[in-house]
Design a protein around this motif. Sequence first.
Motif, short mmCIF file in Angstrom:
data_model
loop_
_atom_site.label_atom_id
_atom_site.label_comp_id
_atom_site.label_asym_id
_atom_site.label_seq_id
_atom_site.Cartn_x
_atom_site.Cartn_y
_atom_site.Cartn_z
N GLU A 18 -5.84 -24.88 34.78
CA GLU A 18 -5.76 -26.18 35.47
C GLU A 18 -5.90 -27.34 34.49
N GLU A 19 -6.89 -27.20 33.59
CA GLU A 19 -7.10 -28.28 32.62
C GLU A 19 -5.93 -28.37 31.65
N ILE A 38 -2.74 -27.71 32.32
CA ILE A 38 -1.63 -28.40 32.97
C ILE A 38 -1.92 -29.90 33.07
N ALA A 39 -3.17 -30.24 33.41
CA ALA A 39 -3.53 -31.66 33.48
C ALA A 39 -3.33 -32.32 32.12
N GLY A 40 -3.75 -31.61 31.06
CA GLY A 40 -3.60 -32.15 29.71
C GLY A 40 -2.13 -32.33 29.34
N LEU A 65 0.38 -32.79 31.42
CA LEU A 65 0.92 -33.92 32.18
C LEU A 65 0.50 -35.24 31.56
#
Lengths: 539, 395
Positions: free
Chosen positions: B212-213, B215-217, B219
Amino acid sequence: MRSFWPWLPLLMLVQALLTWRRSLGYLRYFQQEGYEAIRFTKWANVRSLTDPAFWAATAAAMLAMWRPFVAATAFMVVGVVLALAQPDPRVSGKIPLRLTWRAVRVLVVSLVLSFALWLAVANTLVRADMQAPLLASAFLLALLPFVMILANLLLTPYEQNVQRRFEADAVRIVKTVKPQIIGITGSYGKSSSKSMLAHILQFDAPTLAATGSINTLMGVTRHIRENLMRGHKFMVVEMGAFKTGSIRRLCELTPPSAGLITAVGDMHLERFGSLDAIVTAKGELAEAIPPGGLLVVNADSPGALKIARKATHCRVLLYGETSSEALATRIEDIRFTKKGTTFTLRTAERAYQCFTPLLGRPIVLNLAGVFTLAIALGVSPDVAVAALRTLRPVSNRLEVVEEKGITWIRDAYNSNQFGFRAALEVAAALPVNRRFLATPGCIELGAQQFDVNRALSREASLVCDNTVVVADTNKEAFIAGHRDAGREARLVTVPNRAEAFRWIRDTIQDGDAVILENDLPDLYERSSGLFWREREQAS
Amino acid sequence: MSTSRQTVAVLFGGRSLEHDVSIVSGLQIVHALDPERFSPLPVYIDQSTRWWIGDSLWTTESFKRGGPDRSKLIEVTVSSGFGTSQLVPVGAVPGLSHPPVHVDCFVPVLHGTFGEDGCVQGVLELGGCAYVGCGVLASALGMNKRVTKVVAQQAGVPVVPWVSTPRAVLDRGSAWLKELPAQVAAALGWPVIVKPCNLGSSAGVSTAANAEELIAGVLKVFEYDTEALIEPFITNRLEINVAVAGLDEPVPSVTEMPVTSQASPLSFSEKYKKQGTKGVGTSEGMASALRILDPDALPLEMRQRAQRYATTVFAALGCEGISRIDFLINADTNQLFFNEINTLPGSLAFYLWSAAPHYWTITELLGRLIDRAERLQAMKRGLQRQPPAELRLLG
């Protein structure tokens, strides 16, 4: 020959300096009020009579009956000192004066009118000898804000012409670029919804959205002319309703194919008169959506729901937390930490576990709306959920900042009771020692203002160890609210934000939290640095 | 005023996230030029890449509150006549406007996109102008972290492994949300550091310990850049930097170790602002960030190896001027890795030259770099560009 003639050029010069400084000072507020005569008149009220320069001129005029030359000299000295002591509004205050071409036009015309007014009065009273120019000065200083309104009025045809040309240009650009336009309106949550939607859409296709809260015809026109470029596939437009018809006009400029209505409540009741009028004004967005278009509505807001019921020509999707309607997206299980908020978004297909670094129940509600709209526009729900993690807190919108052991809950840009309650809710949920609140309360609530602030004050007294109420606007309501809870001792009253900060700095210790709620525009402060410099303000 | 002084145009600002940082660096250079030899000309490039000259550009003060008053500045552009090396006013009316300004040498002090990546260098090449620092190729290579690693690896300098992903994955549905974490887990393991491939500074950099982190990074990177670079995050890590000056041959500076290096990657504000004060406005903003010069806690051999690797990378990329080359040390295994190169480091890393063994002042160093830049450009200008007979098709 009259005895004051030789003094006239000097007196004129001093008056010119004073008029220039004071005009700049007033212009800042006129600009903040969007050059609207009625709103500015409300602000101006009898404020010019509190100008020490006005009293100096009046006093000098009296004195001139006996000692004309002493009076003239005294006025000139005091006039120059006062003019120089006034802070320059171009570089001071929370929102400094921006010398746009329009501001310059208003200023120039206003100065010319001032000069004419001064001469006319001095000439009429010419028999009063030295009293004539001094009385003219007093007269002008008292009327200065209204001279500015008159100047603006004279410029109206010109300004309208300029604005129409700009609008036509913006319409042409929109027609060339052909972005898919998403309109957002609501009584609150517009700006944050706009930036959050644009944040998610940018991962799907190039998206344009204005930063800040540009939401007027003039603002959007300018934004389009400066920023809309070939290649922009989405354009998110915040649409402010200042009166009936303003959203309809905006929709002519930027015809939306989809719309989001965040909430319709009694904000700006003063401007509209009734809740029905607000529903009608915001409903103009729904009417502008073409048949087959998309409308996303917050079902928790009864006013918004009314608009949704009327919109039978397009596809309507509802979202919410507490509503009993059939929802496209339902929010569940909201939890707050200092790092952000966790929550679940349940759609017909599945439940999405979400996290966002932003805080507050209203934000989650707006996120649900934005999420619903984004996936209806074709964004992958998984990408949308991932994008929620990358949202950045907007400064002063329920932003938690830890600094030297103190937790600051900065919510200065919020101005409504719902945001106010949200900040209290978050403050109550965070693990801190003591909680302090500094706020001037909420405004523009018409007849309800006292009751709303009284209720907020009561609720604050239950969460916060001390509440510091700033300025007089809502002081009595806050006293009443704390009394209702039997906690009068927890309320502190101060005249301005500088004093509020001083009190807080003296009181806080490690592990405490401070909520800064709804920092009003300069307009509402007791002493606002209009005529003289205030002491340096903290933070 | 002596007429023999050379006009040196210092370019700063630029269409980049580091616009403000560049203004601070640029003005440092303006004030550091030897007044006996050079007549500095501050040239401000604004966010929309327009170039300006004017008297108000000498202090950072005029860049506050929305930037300098454009009505008091003159917009200029590099003359397109090859070898004229002039800044000409835009929309000039002969006899009425400001006359063209002849520039002997340009010093680009632009960080990040459109300035450190070869774009401005290309404009200067078209005008046949002498300029300090890397040319088009080295600038462009140095801006792309992935390509730089390939070149460094090829030159025998160790680099940490990486996975990269282009922004175009966003157009290919949502499968990548699952595939990328799986690929990263297999190739690198957790935790990882996610950074933009093409930006300097620390904007858009984050660490991720799970899918999750990550993908957030990624993006976050895609907000700024077209490619994301993912590397293993060495938890017990140290950073050391070496600057290299391109003089007659590449000369390495002393090594430095930023003291915050053991914490998470420097955030933008840590890197450029002093704690508690608005450091960007002050001239010593970057230089005073905490660092240790020639850290003797590290084995001498490792410090020397870093210097050797630095000059190797500098030469392999074909750099000129001053570059700062950053290394990572895995403190558990004592391995040294090339991390990235800054072909236009903040303040030109002058603090590394004023120490042992060089004791060069920035003024002295700038003088030498300008001399070299002029020699190089003279050499390039002297190359044959007239088509030989067999290529003259049109007589």
